[in-house]
Write a protein that holds these residues in place. Sequence first.
Motif, PDB file in Angstrom:
ATOM      1  N   THR A 101       3.541   5.890  -5.809  1.00 46.24           N
ATOM      2  CA  THR A 101       3.319   6.071  -7.246  1.00 46.24           C
ATOM      3  C   THR A 101       2.256   7.129  -7.535  1.00 46.24           C
ATOM      4  OG1 THR A 101       1.601   4.349  -7.397  1.00 46.24           O
ATOM      5  CG2 THR A 101       3.901   3.660  -7.700  1.00 46.24           C
ATOM      6  N   GLY A 102       1.500   7.514  -6.502  1.00 52.89           N
ATOM      7  CA  GLY A 102       0.468   8.531  -6.697  1.00 52.89           C
ATOM      8  C   GLY A 102      -0.858   7.972  -7.158  1.00 52.89           C
ATOM      9  N   GLN A 103      -0.998   6.654  -7.100  1.00 47.73           N
ATOM     10  CA  GLN A 103      -2.240   6.032  -7.547  1.00 47.73           C
ATOM     11  C   GLN A 103      -3.281   5.985  -6.420  1.00 47.73           C
ATOM     12  OE1 GLN A 103      -1.574   2.359 -10.088  1.00 47.73           O
ATOM     13  NE2 GLN A 103       0.474   2.578  -9.233  1.00 47.73           N
ATOM     14  N   ASN A 104      -4.532   5.822  -6.811  1.00 48.27           N
ATOM     15  CA  ASN A 104      -5.612   5.601  -5.860  1.00 48.27           C
ATOM     16  C   ASN A 104      -5.400   4.243  -5.188  1.00 48.27           C
ATOM     17  OD1 ASN A 104      -8.380   4.120  -5.416  1.00 48.27           O
ATOM     18  ND2 ASN A 104      -8.849   6.313  -5.261  1.00 48.27           N
ATOM     19  N   PHE A 163      -4.406  -0.978  -5.901  1.00 45.80           N
ATOM     20  CA  PHE A 163      -4.201  -2.309  -5.320  1.00 45.80           C
ATOM     21  C   PHE A 163      -4.774  -3.398  -6.211  1.00 45.80           C
ATOM     22  CE2 PHE A 163      -5.489  -5.884  -2.615  1.00 45.80           C
ATOM     23  CZ  PHE A 163      -4.271  -6.195  -2.036  1.00 45.80           C
ATOM     24  N   THR A 164      -5.994  -3.209  -6.680  1.00 41.35           N
ATOM     25  CA  THR A 164      -6.613  -4.234  -7.534  1.00 41.35           C
ATOM     26  C   THR A 164      -5.857  -4.383  -8.852  1.00 41.35           C
ATOM     27  OG1 THR A 164      -8.182  -2.567  -8.365  1.00 41.35           O
ATOM     28  CG2 THR A 164      -8.904  -3.947  -6.520  1.00 41.35           C
ATOM     29  N   LEU A 185       0.827  -1.207   0.000  1.00 42.80           N
ATOM     30  CA  LEU A 185       0.000   0.000   0.000  1.00 42.80           C
ATOM     31  C   LEU A 185       0.865   1.262   0.000  1.00 42.80           C
ATOM     32  CD1 LEU A 185      -2.836  -1.027   2.516  1.00 42.80           C
ATOM     33  CD2 LEU A 185      -2.873  -1.081   0.017  1.00 42.80           C
ATOM     34  N   VAL A 186       1.971   1.227   0.727  1.00 42.18           N
ATOM     35  CA  VAL A 186       2.898   2.369   0.725  1.00 42.18           C
ATOM     36  C   VAL A 186       3.452   2.586  -0.682  1.00 42.18           C
ATOM     37  CG1 VAL A 186       5.184   3.141   1.509  1.00 42.18           C
ATOM     38  CG2 VAL A 186       3.539   2.238   3.162  1.00 42.18           C
ATOM     39  N   ALA A 242       6.617  -6.393  -7.529  1.00 40.06           N
ATOM     40  CA  ALA A 242       6.115  -5.715  -8.730  1.00 40.06           C
ATOM     41  C   ALA A 242       6.087  -4.195  -8.538  1.00 40.06           C
ATOM     42  CB  ALA A 242       4.724  -6.226  -9.077  1.00 40.06           C
ATOM     43  N   ILE A 243       5.636  -3.749  -7.363  1.00 42.12           N
ATOM     44  CA  ILE A 243       5.574  -2.300  -7.134  1.00 42.12           C
ATOM     45  C   ILE A 243       6.985  -1.732  -6.994  1.00 42.12           C
ATOM     46  CG2 ILE A 243       5.436  -2.284  -4.596  1.00 42.12           C
ATOM     47  CD1 ILE A 243       3.301  -0.153  -6.969  1.00 42.12           C
ATOM     48  N   SER A 244       7.909  -2.496  -6.434  1.00 42.35           N
ATOM     49  CA  SER A 244       9.301  -2.050  -6.333  1.00 42.35           C
ATOM     50  C   SER A 244       9.915  -1.908  -7.726  1.00 42.35           C
ATOM     51  CB  SER A 244      10.124  -3.036  -5.493  1.00 42.35           C
ATOM     52  OG  SER A 244       9.685  -3.044  -4.150  1.00 42.35           O
ATOM     53  N   LYS A 245       9.580  -2.836  -8.610  1.00 44.93           N
ATOM     54  CA  LYS A 245      10.071  -2.759  -9.986  1.00 44.93           C
ATOM     55  C   LYS A 245       9.493  -1.538 -10.687  1.00 44.93           C
ATOM     56  CE  LYS A 245      10.465  -5.501 -14.223  1.00 44.93           C
ATOM     57  NZ  LYS A 245      10.118  -6.791 -14.885  1.00 44.93           N
ATOM     58  N   GLU A 246       8.217  -1.278 -10.432  1.00 45.47           N
ATOM     59  CA  GLU A 246       7.558  -0.119 -11.043  1.00 45.47           C
ATOM     60  C   GLU A 246       8.194   1.189 -10.564  1.00 45.47           C
ATOM     61  OE1 GLU A 246       2.974   1.609 -11.553  1.00 45.47           O
ATOM     62  OE2 GLU A 246       3.353  -0.277 -10.532  1.00 45.47           O
TER      63      GLU A 246
END
Length: 470
Positions: A43-46, A51-52, A37-38, A337-341
């Motif tokens: 990334t500035g996303q909702n 998350f979904t 979630l952090v 995945a979020i770390s890669k992004e």
Amino acid sequence: MDPVTNFGILSLLPAFTALILAFITREAVFSLLIGVLVGILVTGQNILFGFTGLAQSALGNADFIWVLSIEVFVGIMIAFFQKSGAIDIFSKSIEKMNVKAKGAQVLAWLLGIFIFFSDYFSPLYVGTVMRNITDKARVSREKLAYICDSTSAPVCTIIPFSSWGVYVAGLLVGIGAFTDKNIAMNAIVRMVPFNFYGILSVIMVGIIAIGIIPDFGPMGKAEKRTRETGKVMNDNARPLLGKELSEIKPNEGIKPNLFLNFFAPALIIISITLGTYIINGSAKTLEGFVAAVAFQFITMLIQKIGTIPELVETAIAGIKGIVSAVIILALAYSLNAISKELGTADYVISIASSWMTPALLLVFTFLIGAFISFFTGTSWGTYAILTPIVVPLAFNLTGGNITTLVYATIAAVMGGGCFGDHCSPLSDTTILSSLAAGSDHIDHVKTQVPYALSVAGISAVLYLVIGIML
């Protein structure tokens, strides 16, 4: 999101958050979820849609589905082992030898080295087979998880023809003098003596098991607790092995066949995995598990160990028993995945490249690889990032020739990437080791990290010495 956006030091925040919370709260699921979630917030996303969307992209791919499928069939396999009484009969045969704590640890270590062909199957099989034996010998679950973990990925990195070696050889093709796969594979063979982390990790398990070096740190406390009280886990431990699996018992009067019910499933997996690797150049581990489970089902049906409804119910209980591990694995994949992004690995490389000097190439390659793999939980991803950066640098220093420096650089990449795969709480093999050993995941990580860091420290010094000498 713009893929070239540079989040800088903020890219480290999700992994740091998850790791810190994991050690504070001892709750892996909560910690990983907050880390994810952090990352979405950075990334500035909702939060909701981010998350979904992340869950679909991170989990809706062949890699995750492959690991998930293996876990499901492993759960069924363990359940069938329990139902057939195979594990009990093996344990009783070992008990006749009056195996003590030291002997149980050495046996687990040797078994882990024997299952050298898969970093997934090794911890799962060793943990499942040895859990009852080590429990009775008063060896902590944390210790068993450590043995499982340290004889999986590290062993794979020092076996040239493992899937790990083949993968890195593929990454080398096209870099400098590595013009084809044969030359690259030869380099993988030649780098083995310089893979200090992989070699020393395996040796460390042996000398700890034998007692040459006494247990220290959190592991020492865990072993003292088990030795003095018989408690193989902390009172507050949450083992990844679900109660559904531990509660499965064979029917009264069942007489399992040690070969058919215990050794044959493992031999099927070994045969299919190695056979497909030799014939096709690609090890089919999942297919091996599917075939082994099918063999167990049919064999138990013929032996009248259970009816079809009973065996189906047992299989479902096995799947239920690995749900906790699946949830943690899914969140770890999402965090990766979020770390890669966010470009976590790229940021680490960018800040470390300014420190790089020819004399320190090997030690920095190893340390950077260890850092990236620990905070992303992936070894192969680390290899893909580091190989095209450091190997050309090594060629630069050798005038384009394949020399000892090039072999040692490849080994440093292999060992550094292995570090994270081996001990990061985000790593799938670390999770699988906790699952198979029936250990609390965070307890496994906390007790193993001092051992892994000790080996990493020695490896770094050796790379520094080699780098100065070359």
